[in-house]
Design a protein around this motif. Structure first.
Motif, PDB file in Angstrom:
ATOM      1  N   GLN B  44      46.566  38.191  41.322  1.00  0.00           N
ATOM      2  CA  GLN B  44      47.216  39.312  40.645  1.00  0.00           C
ATOM      3  C   GLN B  44      46.752  40.631  41.287  1.00  0.00           C
ATOM      4  O   GLN B  44      47.553  41.498  41.611  1.00  0.00           O
ATOM      5  CB  GLN B  44      46.816  39.260  39.171  1.00  0.00           C
ATOM      6  N   TRP B  45      45.440  40.765  41.460  1.00  0.00           N
ATOM      7  CA  TRP B  45      44.893  41.990  42.075  1.00  0.00           C
ATOM      8  C   TRP B  45      45.435  42.167  43.491  1.00  0.00           C
ATOM      9  O   TRP B  45      45.860  43.258  43.887  1.00  0.00           O
ATOM     10  CB  TRP B  45      43.357  41.936  42.103  1.00  0.00           C
ATOM     11  N   VAL B  48      48.989  43.446  43.610  1.00  0.00           N
ATOM     12  CA  VAL B  48      49.099  44.868  43.284  1.00  0.00           C
ATOM     13  C   VAL B  48      48.552  45.705  44.441  1.00  0.00           C
ATOM     14  O   VAL B  48      49.144  46.703  44.841  1.00  0.00           O
ATOM     15  CB  VAL B  48      48.348  45.208  41.968  1.00  0.00           C
ATOM     16  N   GLU B  52      51.323  48.027  45.822  1.00  0.00           N
ATOM     17  CA  GLU B  52      51.256  49.347  45.190  1.00  0.00           C
ATOM     18  C   GLU B  52      50.300  50.295  45.902  1.00  0.00           C
ATOM     19  O   GLU B  52      50.092  51.409  45.462  1.00  0.00           O
ATOM     20  CB  GLU B  52      50.861  49.221  43.715  1.00  0.00           C
ATOM     21  N   ASP B 203      57.785  58.354  50.871  1.00  0.00           N
ATOM     22  CA  ASP B 203      57.069  57.373  50.044  1.00  0.00           C
ATOM     23  C   ASP B 203      55.593  57.264  50.436  1.00  0.00           C
ATOM     24  O   ASP B 203      54.831  56.541  49.801  1.00  0.00           O
ATOM     25  CB  ASP B 203      57.715  55.985  50.195  1.00  0.00           C
ATOM     26  N   PHE B 204      55.217  57.969  51.496  1.00  0.00           N
ATOM     27  CA  PHE B 204      53.860  57.817  52.018  1.00  0.00           C
ATOM     28  C   PHE B 204      52.795  58.149  50.961  1.00  0.00           C
ATOM     29  O   PHE B 204      52.917  59.130  50.227  1.00  0.00           O
ATOM     30  CB  PHE B 204      53.650  58.716  53.237  1.00  0.00           C
ATOM     31  N   GLY B 205      51.767  57.308  50.910  1.00  0.00           N
ATOM     32  CA  GLY B 205      50.577  57.618  50.130  1.00  0.00           C
ATOM     33  C   GLY B 205      50.663  57.386  48.630  1.00  0.00           C
ATOM     34  O   GLY B 205      49.765  57.788  47.895  1.00  0.00           O
ATOM     35  N   ILE B 206      51.732  56.726  48.164  1.00  0.00           N
ATOM     36  CA  ILE B 206      51.813  56.440  46.727  1.00  0.00           C
ATOM     37  C   ILE B 206      50.656  55.504  46.374  1.00  0.00           C
ATOM     38  O   ILE B 206      50.380  54.541  47.077  1.00  0.00           O
ATOM     39  CB  ILE B 206      53.154  55.763  46.370  1.00  0.00           C
ATOM     40  N   VAL B 207      49.967  55.831  45.284  1.00  0.00           N
ATOM     41  CA  VAL B 207      48.872  54.959  44.868  1.00  0.00           C
ATOM     42  C   VAL B 207      48.975  54.691  43.370  1.00  0.00           C
ATOM     43  O   VAL B 207      49.417  55.536  42.595  1.00  0.00           O
ATOM     44  CB  VAL B 207      47.506  55.550  45.261  1.00  0.00           C
ATOM     45  N   SER B 208      48.613  53.488  42.996  1.00  0.00           N
ATOM     46  CA  SER B 208      48.668  53.098  41.594  1.00  0.00           C
ATOM     47  C   SER B 208      47.366  53.531  40.900  1.00  0.00           C
ATOM     48  O   SER B 208      46.286  53.299  41.434  1.00  0.00           O
ATOM     49  CB  SER B 208      48.853  51.588  41.544  1.00  0.00           C
ATOM     50  N   PRO B 209      47.473  54.186  39.726  1.00  0.00           N
ATOM     51  CA  PRO B 209      46.283  54.787  39.109  1.00  0.00           C
ATOM     52  C   PRO B 209      45.101  53.833  38.885  1.00  0.00           C
ATOM     53  O   PRO B 209      43.966  54.175  39.194  1.00  0.00           O
ATOM     54  CB  PRO B 209      46.806  55.304  37.765  1.00  0.00           C
ATOM     55  N   GLY B 210      45.385  52.645  38.371  1.00  0.00           N
ATOM     56  CA  GLY B 210      44.297  51.703  38.075  1.00  0.00           C
ATOM     57  C   GLY B 210      43.520  51.314  39.319  1.00  0.00           C
ATOM     58  O   GLY B 210      42.283  51.291  39.327  1.00  0.00           O
ATOM     59  N   LEU B 211      44.244  51.016  40.384  1.00  0.00           N
ATOM     60  CA  LEU B 211      43.592  50.612  41.639  1.00  0.00           C
ATOM     61  C   LEU B 211      42.686  51.719  42.147  1.00  0.00           C
ATOM     62  O   LEU B 211      41.541  51.493  42.531  1.00  0.00           O
ATOM     63  CB  LEU B 211      44.655  50.351  42.714  1.00  0.00           C
ATOM     64  N   GLU B 212      43.223  52.933  42.149  1.00  0.00           N
ATOM     65  CA  GLU B 212      42.466  54.053  42.687  1.00  0.00           C
ATOM     66  C   GLU B 212      41.227  54.338  41.845  1.00  0.00           C
ATOM     67  O   GLU B 212      40.141  54.588  42.372  1.00  0.00           O
ATOM     68  CB  GLU B 212      43.369  55.292  42.735  1.00  0.00           C
TER      69      GLU B 212
END
Lengths: 274, 228
Positions: B44-45, B48, B52, B203-212
């Protein structure tokens, strides 16, 4: 493309030790109130008003702000930025900020609230000169939904670019798309509904400051989660996941207060909105 | 299969010494919170992380660097090196990636005689550039004449397979579970590569909040086996 729903332009300078507007211009669905001086520091506080009450389908807003050398200014909003449904094209806001040598900007807008079927994109570009300082925050929240759906907006996208002496030093890109993503899953919002981000830039930043901030805000709690890290330029970024605007604002206020005390030897004023 | 693809395989080998084995990119925070504890939760990780974060940073950059090299537009390459570095807001992952990029470049310089490596090295020495593994890898792929999307696919594969090896040690997972994960990931890697071909530069550099956030939180993890 030059068709703006609201435009705000503000150039500030220092006159007799006080930050004042050299030029203020607003048109359409933006207004700015007369500045408020909370203390003797000469720092001006400007409130942006959106008399329309919210951003609608295809709305386009533009803010341009220039701070001359040594100016100190707080820019905030009078209330939350509400994004309503955008069936045809997304609502858009573009902000350009120029910070000259020795200036200091606190840009602390109220939360962005995404209502059902809202699509919103916001791009903020900040150009700084050496010795300028910045404290910039934003909060993304889901709007109330009649069926209790926690994330009824379609998409909220925030892009922040910060340049120091014309070199890109921060590129921050968040795009939340509940229409296509499972927001509660691992790696996304992880059970939280609100996301707060704060970016602080100032030459005084060092690892010890990060430790002090972390000590002040960190708690072993289910109420929120924080991440705090040094930027590739002198400064740091703070992210908060929580379930209420108040929780995030409390944490931001704590950091704001520590920065104001250590860098300017002042206590920040509460930004009254009512 | 031709010799050039075999040359690129060398970089995908998990024994290729770039130091990537000592970085978890926030996975260790999830392991310590017991949110990742077996093959299913790790998968799962990994999904993502790939979909993401990685595709919008390293993945998209790999495609854009390749296209810039085709046009001999080195300015664009150096711009992407900077963007890759400054979009990586968690300090540990940013600095870790930079170190891996530098080591990879040094190693490749001793294996290949490519002029662009000298430019990259000089810029890093002069602190004009940072160094990034996705860029070094893509330079090699382009030099060897490996097609653009294949280069991106192999880069993603090398990153993912190293992460699986790290998870095998850290969670821990059995070697068989590790290999099963790599096998199950062939589909996602192909789809991610395909998606990258259709992404927009915006779209460059989109990051998902939880991961970051987990990557930032790792700085505060006291007992650790990974540097990020």
């Amino acid at each position: 493309m030059e068709n703006w729903t609201g435009i705000l332009r503000l150039d500030a300078e220092v006159r007799n030790g006080k930050t004042v507007a050299r030029n203020v211009y607003f048109q359409g669905a933006y207004k700015v109130m007369r500045p408020i001086y909370h203390d003797e520091s000469g720092q001006a506080c400007y409130y942006i008003l959106n008399p329309g009450g919210g951003y609608l389908d295809g709305d386009r807003y533009r803010i341009q702000l220039t701070l001359d050398k040594q100016t100190k200014l707080t820019l905030t909003t009078q209330s939350a930025t509400k994004i309503y449904k955008t069936p045809k094209s997304l609502a858009y806001q573009e902000t350009e900020i120029d910070l000259k040598e020795g200036s200091y900007l606190e840009y602390i807008p109220d939360p962005i609230i995404g209502y059902r079927d809202a699509c919103y994109k916001q791009k903020t570009v900040i150009r700084m000169k050496k010795g300028a300082k910045l404290l910039f925050s934003d909060i993304i929240t889901p709007g109330w939904s009649p069926d209790g759906d926690r994330f009824s907006y379609n998409m909220l996208q925030l892009i922040n670019e910060i340049y120091m002496e014309n070199e890109l030093v921060v590129y921050d890109h968040i795009k939340l798309s509940p229409a296509t993503q499972n927001m509660d899953a691992l790696g996304y919002m992880e059970g939280f509904s609100h996301l707060g981000s704060m970016i602080v830039i100032g030459e005084e930043t060092d690892p010890e400051l990060i430790d002090r901030l972390y000590q002040a805000i960190h708690k072993d709690t289910k109420e929120f989660k924080v991440g705090l890290s040094l930027l590739p330029t002198a400064g740091f970024t703070l992210r908060v996941l929580a379930n209420s605007t108040q929780t995030i604002e409390r944490i931001f206020a704590e950091c704001h207060s520590i920065i104001s005390r250590e860098w300017f030897n002042i206590t920040p004023s509460f930004l009254r909105k009512y | 299969m031709d010799d050039n693809i075999l040359s690129l395989f060398q970089l995908c080998d998990s024994s290729f010494p770039t130091g990537a084995f000592s970085h978890s990119y926030g996975l260790e925070s999830y392991i310590q919170e017991d949110r990742v504890h077996d093959q299913a939760s790790f998968l799962q990780w990994l999904n993502v992380y790939l979909n993401e974060q990685l595709i919008y940073s390293d993945g998209l950059a790999s495609r854009l660097v390749y296209e810039a090299l085709e046009k001999d537009d080195l300015q664009k390459v150096w711009q992407l090196d900077r963007m890759l570095t400054v979009q990586n807001l968690p300090r540990e992952t940013r600095e870790g990636t930079q170190r891996i990029g530098e080591r990879m470049l040094k190693l490749m310089e001793s294996l290949y005689d490519i002029p662009v490596f000298l430019d990259y090295r000089e810029r890093i020495t002069n602190k004009q550039s940072f160094g990034h593994p996705a860029i070094v890898f893509t330079m090699i792929g382009h030099h060897l004449g490996v097609p653009k999307s294949t280069t991106t696919l192999y880069y993603l594969y090398s990153t993912i397979s190293t992460l699986v090896q790290n998870a095998v040690r850290a969670i821990p997972l059995g070697q068989t579970a590790g290999q099963k994960t790599i096998q199950q990931f062939q589909g996602p890697l192909n789809r991610a590569t395909e998606k990258i071909q259709g992404l927009d530069e915006e779209d460059f550099g989109i990051v998902s909040p939880g991961l970051e956030l987990s990557q930032m939180k790792h700085e505060r993890v006291n007992i650790r086996i990974f540097m990020s």
